[in-house]
Design a protein around this motif. Structure first.
Motif: not given
Length: 199
Positions: A24-37, A69-73, A80-86, A101-103
């Motif tokens: 499963f994909r997860n977001e990263y928030r300055d040291g914390e990892i949050l699972e995306m449902a 499915d493409l991560r943004l840093w 680190g997050t996964y926007p719906d569309v970029m 992982e793109i910028l």
């Protein structure tokens, strides 16, 4: 919906290694990892409609859309997050020569859910604004024909525009294309008492 994992500090590299192997994909928030449902069928349909339209409309132009499915840093905020569309203009800029992982998106679209809409409008938008190339933010409701848009002008001010009703036309200004609201919501069925699996 984002679900906190066990309380532990993760480095960005530990997070990236986890994302290479996790189911499963997860977001990263300055040291914390949050699972995306998972999301609702409307959420998925709207994302697909916008991505398919942009892919066709931008064919042959110097811009490419990507789905969630493409991560943004976001370096400044260590996110680190996964926007719906970029949409990326020109060549993608990757983190440390990674390919996942793109910028540098110029346009980000988020489909709002009940659990994340406030975060998407406030903190997440603030994080996105730290990206130098970022020029347009579009928020799409799942509950009604409603699209909200923020566009950065030449004075570095963010201008707000709202589109209501299925006959409205959304101008994706940063990439020079227009899309009918009715096309954004094609095959979407609104329910008065919609029970969503929050994403």
């Amino acid at each position: 919906m984002l679900v906190k994992t066990k309380s532990k500090f993760y480095t960005p590299d530990e997070y990236r290694q986890l994302e290479e192997t996790t189911e499963f994909r997860n977001e990263y928030r300055d040291g914390e990892i949050l699972e995306m449902a998972g999301g609702t069928i409307n959420h998925s349909q709207i994302i697909g409609n916008i991505y398919a339209f942009l892919k066709s409309a931008l064919r042959g132009k110097n811009a490419r859309p990507f789905m969630s499915d493409l991560r943004l840093w976001i370096p400044r905020h260590r996110r680190g997050t996964y926007p719906d569309v970029m949409v990326i203009e020109g060549e993608p800029v990757f983190t440390e020569e990674r390919s996942d992982e793109i910028l540098n998106p110029v346009l980000i679209v988020e489909v709002l859910s009940k659990s994340t809409k406030d975060f998407d409008r406030e903190d997440k938008f603030r994080f996105y604004r730290s990206i130098p190339e970022f020029r347009e933010y579009v928020l799409v409701s799942q509950q009604e024909f409603l699209v909200q848009q923020y566009i950065r002008n030449e004075s570095n001010q963010w201008l707000f525009q709202e589109y209501e009703g299925e006959s409205a036309t959304v101008s994706f200004t940063s990439v020079g294309v227009q899309m009918l609201v009715s096309d954004i919501y094609e095959l979407v069925i609104f329910k008065k008492e919609e029970t969503e699996v929050q994403e």
